[in-house]
Design a protein around this motif. Structure first.
Motif, short mmCIF file in Angstrom:
data_model
loop_
_atom_site.label_atom_id
_atom_site.label_comp_id
_atom_site.label_asym_id
_atom_site.label_seq_id
_atom_site.Cartn_x
_atom_site.Cartn_y
_atom_site.Cartn_z
N ILE A 240 2.27 87.05 12.88
CA ILE A 240 2.33 86.42 14.20
C ILE A 240 0.92 86.20 14.72
CG2 ILE A 240 2.86 86.87 16.65
CD1 ILE A 240 5.44 88.24 15.74
N SER A 241 0.67 84.99 15.21
CA SER A 241 -0.57 84.75 15.98
C SER A 241 -0.19 83.91 17.19
CB SER A 241 -1.62 84.06 15.13
OG SER A 241 -1.36 82.69 15.05
N PHE A 242 -0.98 84.01 18.24
CA PHE A 242 -0.65 83.28 19.46
C PHE A 242 -1.91 83.05 20.29
CE2 PHE A 242 0.13 87.82 20.10
CZ PHE A 242 -0.67 88.11 21.22
N ALA A 243 -1.79 82.12 21.23
CA ALA A 243 -2.89 81.82 22.15
C ALA A 243 -2.36 81.94 23.58
CB ALA A 243 -3.41 80.41 21.89
N ALA A 244 -3.24 81.95 24.54
CA ALA A 244 -2.84 82.01 25.94
C ALA A 244 -1.89 80.87 26.25
CB ALA A 244 -4.06 81.93 26.84
N GLY A 245 -0.80 81.17 26.97
CA GLY A 245 0.20 80.16 27.32
C GLY A 245 1.41 80.19 26.40
N ASP A 246 1.31 80.89 25.25
CA ASP A 246 2.46 80.97 24.33
C ASP A 246 3.48 81.97 24.86
OD1 ASP A 246 1.24 79.14 22.74
OD2 ASP A 246 0.65 80.53 21.15
N VAL A 247 4.70 81.87 24.32
CA VAL A 247 5.77 82.77 24.75
C VAL A 247 6.34 83.52 23.56
CG1 VAL A 247 6.42 81.36 26.75
CG2 VAL A 247 7.60 81.02 24.59
N VAL A 248 6.87 84.72 23.84
CA VAL A 248 7.54 85.49 22.81
C VAL A 248 9.04 85.44 23.10
CG1 VAL A 248 7.27 87.70 24.04
CG2 VAL A 248 7.66 87.70 21.58
N LEU A 249 9.83 85.26 22.05
CA LEU A 249 11.29 85.28 22.21
C LEU A 249 11.82 86.60 21.66
CD1 LEU A 249 10.65 81.96 21.53
CD2 LEU A 249 12.90 82.06 22.56
N ILE A 250 12.69 87.22 22.45
CA ILE A 250 13.23 88.53 22.10
C ILE A 250 14.74 88.43 21.99
CG2 ILE A 250 13.60 90.86 23.05
CD1 ILE A 250 10.69 90.77 24.01
N GLN A 251 15.30 89.00 20.92
CA GLN A 251 16.74 88.98 20.69
C GLN A 251 17.33 90.32 21.14
OE1 GLN A 251 18.42 86.19 19.32
NE2 GLN A 251 20.22 87.31 19.99
N PRO A 252 18.01 90.34 22.30
CA PRO A 252 18.52 91.62 22.81
C PRO A 252 19.85 92.02 22.17
CG PRO A 252 19.00 89.88 24.37
CD PRO A 252 18.30 89.23 23.20
N SER A 253 20.28 93.23 22.48
CA SER A 253 21.58 93.74 22.00
C SER A 253 22.40 94.22 23.19
CB SER A 253 21.37 94.92 21.06
OG SER A 253 20.72 94.52 19.89
N ASN A 254 23.72 94.29 23.01
CA ASN A 254 24.59 94.88 24.02
C ASN A 254 24.41 96.40 24.04
OD1 ASN A 254 26.10 92.58 25.08
ND2 ASN A 254 26.94 92.40 23.01
N SER A 255 24.74 97.02 25.17
CA SER A 255 24.62 98.48 25.28
C SER A 255 25.76 99.14 24.51
CB SER A 255 24.67 98.91 26.74
OG SER A 255 25.99 98.73 27.24
N ARG A 415 23.50 93.20 35.95
CA ARG A 415 22.27 93.56 35.24
C ARG A 415 21.93 92.49 34.20
NH1 ARG A 415 24.80 98.56 36.10
NH2 ARG A 415 23.45 100.06 37.15
N GLY A 416 20.65 92.14 34.12
CA GLY A 416 20.21 91.20 33.08
C GLY A 416 20.32 91.88 31.72
N LEU A 417 20.92 91.20 30.75
CA LEU A 417 21.14 91.82 29.44
C LEU A 417 19.82 92.24 28.79
CD1 LEU A 417 22.91 92.57 26.96
CD2 LEU A 417 22.63 90.22 26.19
N CYS A 418 18.88 91.30 28.67
CA CYS A 418 17.66 91.58 27.91
C CYS A 418 16.75 92.56 28.65
CB CYS A 418 16.91 90.29 27.61
SG CYS A 418 15.57 90.52 26.44
N SER A 419 16.52 92.32 29.95
CA SER A 419 15.58 93.19 30.68
C SER A 419 16.12 94.62 30.78
CB SER A 419 15.27 92.61 32.07
OG SER A 419 16.45 92.52 32.85
N SER A 420 17.43 94.77 30.97
CA SER A 420 18.02 96.12 31.06
C SER A 420 17.95 96.82 29.70
CB SER A 420 19.48 96.05 31.51
OG SER A 420 19.55 95.45 32.78
N TRP A 421 18.20 96.04 28.64
CA TRP A 421 18.13 96.61 27.29
C TRP A 421 16.70 97.06 26.98
CZ3 TRP A 421 15.90 94.12 22.75
CH2 TRP A 421 16.15 94.82 21.56
N LEU A 422 15.71 96.21 27.29
CA LEU A 422 14.31 96.59 27.04
C LEU A 422 13.93 97.83 27.85
CD1 LEU A 422 12.55 93.08 26.99
CD2 LEU A 422 12.71 94.67 25.07
#
Length: 597
Positions: A240-255, A415-422
């Motif tokens: 992985i490489s990135f520059a300022a302004g790029d975004v990361v995508l995260i795949q969350p899971s159910n609790s 609750r937001g799925l991804c933010s709560s999981w993280l």
């Protein structure tokens, strides 16, 4: 002459356009028409010249941009060297999904419709402009438009009279069958199915990197109303490489609690394994699922139990229900007349798929497992602005996450799925891995060292600007102006010490707006107006670039109004000329935004 295959192509950001495209596909099959439904970027666009009948379903995102899964198609279809007769054999229809509160309402659908006509295609009927702002949502426009579409299609391509329409109460065959295995193939059925294999190229949605979480730290004060986390991942050897302004995508899971509740309500054994088989030869299996797969893996990492169900969910559930009273209610909620009731029951209180299934227990307990993937959408990855630079934090990637939690009239908080999981993951208690990959974001910073940048990032909107400031300072670029806003200096002033240290070193000009620290609320737009002469000097005389990131609700409009007044007061421009000046900044990418709902 046999009816041709109908092709339905969609460009979808949040899943709504995909849901509508799949509805078009179902309605075609009920009318005995052959139909394929595909994302625009997964379709070999050069084959379009041989397609006789195509329905395009596309959303408009951001500032009139196409969704991510149709960007390659978009670039191709607007090539200047395409002959004006390229698509002369095609009959088409365009269904757009947008929000009339935005200036560029359904911009992508309108532009695509015009372009298809330029390339010689024939429109079956006028464009459909679905609107989120309508009290009944986009369906208010889509329902009558689809009625007209089928009339037109069946007029051109009549179906043999001995093939009657499949009525709505009868379920269509499921896309897949789940062939259960007598015993688990190995003891690791609960392990992640997203394990990375040896692959070429950087991580992607189909092959994410399992990044070890290094830290998960709350950065708002203990008494602050919102829990905001600074989370750091180790990306050593990820490619992985990135520059300022790029975004990361995260795949969350159910609790785990939700997985167990779902399996209980549906009578499923989470440890049981199955092999997924498509019914049609040209239907691929979902890329994220292993073969064989356990029920736990399917429910944990694929089925979006926490999403608010769409109308199509109730349609299929009604077809599958053996319980008369529950089926009656489900039919009502899925009918055109029942949309206000559906809104009241589901959309307004944000009731989830899992909660709906618990409300209809007899129906839920009778759902054939084969229909799970037709009924429940896939968990979508969530995008976060990257908040660090590799020049300052090599082999690390940081994000700033506001944990989404709010109350509706339902007893249980939403609750937001991804933010709560993280937020629930704690690397101090043992190794934690999170599936992620990176893509370019909506912000691109100037490479010329003497171009100043004005960055307006209230709240968590400041995240991409931390990456930009770190990168620019490391490269010796000056002229960094940051407007930051939050409620309280001692509660949610993200990276306050870091900004002040950079200011002392002469690397940053920091302007703050702490909205609750005085009688009258002060926001970033007020600070911009106060510093109008500086803003005008930077933009008009020094060629600065202006960036805006944060919540999409009111702030972008307020900031643009502040800029308009600066252009008029400091630049002496009339209102129309100020609007033209702002439009020119946008067109030349000297005004860029990254906002989210």
């Amino acid at each position: 002459m046999p009816a041709p295959q109908l092709l339905v192509l969609f460009g979808s950001q949040t899943g709504t356009a995909q849901d509508v495209a799949e509805r078009v596909g179902r309605e075609a099959r009920r009318r005995r028409l052959g139909c394929r439904v595909q994302a625009l970027d997964s379709y070999a666009v050069a084959n379009l010249i041989r397609e006789p009948l195509v329905v395009f379903v596309c959303a408009t995102t951001g500032q009139g941009d196409p969704p991510d899964n149709m960007k390659n198609f978009w670039r191709f279809i607007f090539r200047k060297n395409l002959p004006s007769t390229s698509l002369c054999q095609m009959d088409f229809a365009v269904l757009g999904l947008g929000d009339s509160s935005y200036a560029k309402f359904n911009f992508v659908a309108k532009k695509l419709h015009r372009r298809l006509l330029q390339l010689g295609a024939s429109a079956l009927l006028p464009i459909c402009l679905g609107d989120d702002q309508h009290e009944l949502g986009p369906d208010a426009t889509i329902d009558p438009w689809l009625g007209d579409l089928w009339e037109k299609v069946l007029e051109l391509y009549p179906v043999p009279t001995d093939l009657p329409v499949i009525p709505h109460g009868v379920p269509l065959p499921s896309k897949f069958t789940l062939q259960f295995l007598p015993e688990a193939p190995n003891p690791s059925s609960k392990e992640s199915c997203l394990a990375i294999s040896d692959s070429l190229g950087p991580p992607s949605e189909s092959q994410p990197f399992l990044a070890p979480m290094v830290t998960n730290q709350r950065v708002t004060g203990p008494s602050h109303f919102q829990d905001v986390r600074l989370i750091e991942f180790d990306i050593t050897d990820s490619g992985i490489s990135f520059a300022a302004g790029d975004v990361v995508l995260i795949q969350p899971s159910n609790s785990a609690a939700h997985i167990q509740q779902f399996c209980h309500v549906l009578g499923l054994d989470p440890s049981q394994c199955f092999v997924l088989q498509p019914r049609e030869p040209d239907v691929p299996c979902p890329p994220g699922l292993p073969q064989p797969c356990s029920v736990w893996q399917l429910v944990s990492q694929y089925l979006d139990l926490a999403s608010v169900p769409r109308r199509s969910f109730f349609e299929l559930l009604a077809c599958l229900s053996p319980h008369e009273l529950e089926r009656e209610k489900l039919l009502e909620l899925s009918s055109a007349q029942g949309q206000e009731d559906l809104c009241e029951y589901c959309s307004r209180p944000r009731r989830t798929i899992l909660e709906v299934l618990c409300d209809f227990p007899h129906t839920a307990g009778a759902i054939p497992p084969d229909y799970l993937l037709d009924l429940i959408p896939q968990i979508r990855p969530r995008a976060f602005s990257i908040a660090s630079s590799l020049l300052v934090h090599p082999r690390r990637l940081q994000i700033l996450v506001a944990v989404v939690q709010y109350q509706t009239r339902l007893k249980e908080p939403r609750r937001g799925l991804c933010s709560s999981w993280l937020a629930s993951l704690d690397p101090k208690k043992g190794p934690v891995q999170v599936p992620l990959w990176v893509r370019p974001g909506g912000l691109a910073f100037p490479e010329t060292p003497d171009t100043p940048v004005i960055m307006v990032g209230p709240g968590t909107g400041v995240a991409p600007f931390r990456a930009a400031v770190q990168e620019r300072v490391a490269q010796g670029q000056t002229g960094n102006f940051l407007f930051f806003g939050c409620r309280w200096r001692d509660q949610d002033f993200y990276w306050g010490d870091e900004w002040q240290e950079l200011e002392k070193r002469g690397c940053l000009t920091l302007v703050t707006a702490f909205s609750r620290e005085q009688g009258q609320k002060v926001y970033v737009q007020h600070r911009l107006r106060e510093l109008g002469p500086l803003v005008w000097e930077l933009l008009d005389h020094r060629g600065a670039c202006f960036y805006l990131a944060g919540n999409a609700k009111y702030m972008p409009t307020d900031v643009m109004e502040a800029l308009m007044s600066i252009f008029q007061e400091e630049g002496g421009l009339s209102h129309p000329n100020a609007a033209t000046y702002l439009a020119r900044l946008q067109r030349t990418l000297r005004f860029q935004t990254e906002t989210w709902a």
